[in-house]
Design an enzyme around this catalytic site. Structure first.
Site, PDB file in Angstrom:
ATOM      1  CB  SER A  50       0.432 -57.816 -50.114  1.00  0.00           C
ATOM      2  OG  SER A  50      -0.903 -58.178 -50.156  1.00  0.00           O
TER       3      SER A  50
ATOM      4  CG  ASP B  14      -0.779 -65.532 -51.284  1.00  0.00           C
ATOM      5  OD1 ASP B  14      -1.845 -65.571 -50.796  1.00  0.00           O
ATOM      6  OD2 ASP B  14      -0.069 -64.787 -51.743  1.00  0.00           O
TER       7      ASP B  14
ATOM      8  CG  HIS C 171      -1.029 -62.664 -48.732  1.00  0.00           C
ATOM      9  ND1 HIS C 171      -0.556 -62.799 -49.928  1.00  0.00           N
ATOM     10  CD2 HIS C 171      -1.028 -61.482 -48.402  1.00  0.00           C
ATOM     11  CE1 HIS C 171      -0.640 -61.441 -50.466  1.00  0.00           C
ATOM     12  NE2 HIS C 171      -0.902 -60.778 -49.330  1.00  0.00           N
TER      13      HIS C 171
END
Lengths: 391, 391
Positions: free
Chosen positions: A175, A338, A371
């Site tokens: 991320s 995601d 995610h």
């Protein structure tokens, strides 16, 4: 429901508890530098950040893997602080003696970012709007300069230099961590041999900029935020909690939410009886967000959002010119489900690197977490990651 | 960017302006009923709603198509109010003389819902928390009872009964409109011959309940909201605008946002220079939201959110028992790229109807708009819709 969350965490951790006795304990250390000049051209008189490391730095100092952390995380990537520490670092499944990122072989290091979400966490050291501005003796508030992913990287570089480390065997991050990892490979290409880019992006596109801005709004709407000047009074905790709740929900796919909160139903009677009543899932997510808000600072969250919105790998005019500079062998691991940093962002990175004939592999992570498959599900490719690091 | 939005709307409308001269003008009418008992068992002393109709009711009163409106919409589904009206109803591409829903043949009618988002829109009549409570002479505020999709349907039924209409040739609605359409088919199965369910759901799942709750938070955080009691003072317009901005963004797919706001870039200098500055897309979306907030009421939005969260077709114990009652021939049209009411929700409806051996067709809408492909893109299946209505 909190129980289910804790259960899933416990499950995640239980794989490793048996090894805990053998693991060396981790110690958070602090690095200080002065007159740090930001990408935006401002000077921060003093910067302090925490860092931790696992494994031994070899004599040639060429066995270093840098782990760059995600938005809500910090440098606690692996290990435990004490024998009775209930929870290990977030990628403890990946990092440790004999594990995928083998600390018998590699020296693994991680650094708290600037404007870290949790300046009040005793295990985090960071510099940001909640820090004391030496010019005034009071917290900076919004006088703190805007900082970027490049600045996070440059602070990490100073930490590494203080240890005599000049090159990285690999850099890996998930991320927001993937943004830093990529920025390393673009900005210091001759110092990065391998790059693992997990659930990330190469450039914030208009949708992502607008989507991330939604996280800022609850803080800005809380009257206690007071234009960022709240350090002498009540902090904007309601807004902050709402923001952190949005971050949690935005990081999850409906499939996992519907599994974890299966007890919630449209048939609940309380929300029908009175508009002031909430559905059980709303109350439970609020409880989690309140726990998460405990160590967090609202302004720090605003600065983190901004750093992500400003991200363009290389921080130049175009993404193409940035990616042209990459020399690292690259592994791109998006999460197929995601909804936050959607797979098309990773696909774009992969395609541009391919156009520049870089050594790049693209490998989606499957799973129901969305995610967070990049954090909880990365072990599904542990063999490929291990091979990537060792060849 | 506002220009691009207006341009896209203009494009959408331009197809039909040539026909405008031939079109009969539309007139909003008002229906009143008293002592309306809600699904939750509360009594509303007086309910007033607006409605409009296109085409002629035949003698047998069996040519009626009811159009149920979406969250931010109202009963203005087609036509113009005056010759110089710049914009026609939202589904004017679909509804009109000789069009897919042919008003030369069908009598098409639409009704403003209870707690409509825009009680201050001169073309909307609705009853909700902003309405005067006859018991106190002041706006209800949060004393207004929670209302459900079933209540919206029951008000529509009273409007139809006042016209002597006892059965529907078809009911069609997009998004929240699809919930009402399905609730019609489940609750009054012998009165609904055809159901067209566009970008909707059959039951609010935990994720959707939590996701919709996020829209409520900015209003709740605005100090002017004041526990819903703001009618004598400042309205919570900041919170309301933020909410409406979230609804807009949540209804769009990244692809269309990145097309419409292509001028926004992570390289913008203002957001780097000062944390208080915004990206251009943020300012532009805020401008749109401010326009949308003009006629809206914050409490009404909270009640609309709740009505959607409480939705379970049939409002019984299980979805299965509700769907078992459907007799209408059904067309389910999800948007393939919908990030709001995601296609899995429509798939579940389709699968359950199939298990009950109902006459159901499932046909995704393609496009870059995401959820809004159900409004802007429904014409891609106009031939199938026409055939469905006429066979």
């Amino acid at each position: 429901m909190k129980k289910i969350w804790l259960f899933s965490f416990a499950l995640f951790l239980s794989v490793h508890t048996s090894l805990a006795a053998e693991l060396p304990l981790v110690e958070k250390q602090v690095f200080t530098t002065t007159d740090f000049v930001t990408f935006g051209g401002e000077t921060i008189a003093e910067v302090q950040v925490g860092w931790e490391a696992y494994g031994q730095l070899n004599e040639q100092k060429d066995n270093v893997i840098l782990v760059t952390h995600f938005f809500s995380g910090n440098s606690h990537a692996a290990g435990k602080y004490s024998a009775d520490d209930p929870q290990a670092g977030y990628w403890d499944a990946l990092i440790g003696p004999g594990k995928t990122i083998d600390t018998n072989k590699f020296y693994v290091i991680s650094v708290d970012t600037l404007v870290n979400q949790e300046p009040h966490n005793p295990n985090v050291t960071t510099t940001g709007p909640a820090s004391i501005n030496p010019a005034t003796g009071k917290p900076y508030g919004l006088d703190f300069p805007v900082v970027t992913i490049r600045d996070f990287v440059n602070v990490q570089k100073l930490v590494l230099e203080s240890l005599g480390i000049e090159r990285l065997h690999a850099v890996i991050g998930a991320s927001m961590g993937s943004l830093q990892a990529l920025e390393w490979a673009v900005t210091y290409p001759d110092q990065v041999e391998r790059l693992i880019h997990v659930i990330g992006m190469a450039e914030a596109d208009p949708w992502t900029i607008a989507n991330l801005q939604q996280w800022a709004q609850p803080i800005l709407l809380d009257q206690n935020w007071n234009g960022g000047d709240y350090y002498g009074g009540e902090a904007p905790q309601q807004g902050l909690q709402t923001t952190l709740g949005m971050i949690t929900l935005g990081s999850l796919h409906p499939r996992i939410v519907n599994q974890l909160y299966a007890a919630t139903s449209a048939r609940e009677s309380a929300p029908l009886q009175d508009i002031r009543n909430n559905f059980s899932i709303v109350e439970q997510l609020r409880g989690l967000a309140a726990m998460r808000a405990q160590y967090a600072d609202a302004n720090h969250v605003l600065y983190l959002i901004r750093a992500n919105q400003l991200f363009l790998a290389g921080m130049g005019e175009t993404l193409d010119e940035g990616l042209a500079r990459v020399e690292a062998k690259t592994l791109v691991l998006p999460a197929a489900n995601d909804l936050l940093l959607q797979p098309y962002l990773s696909e774009r990175l992969y395609q541009l690197l391919q156009e520049h004939e870089k050594d790049v592999t693209f490998l989606p992570l499957e799973g129901d977490w969305g995610h967070l498959d990049g954090v909880y599900g990365v072990m599904q490719h542990h063999e490929i990651i291990k091979e990537f690091l060792n060849e």
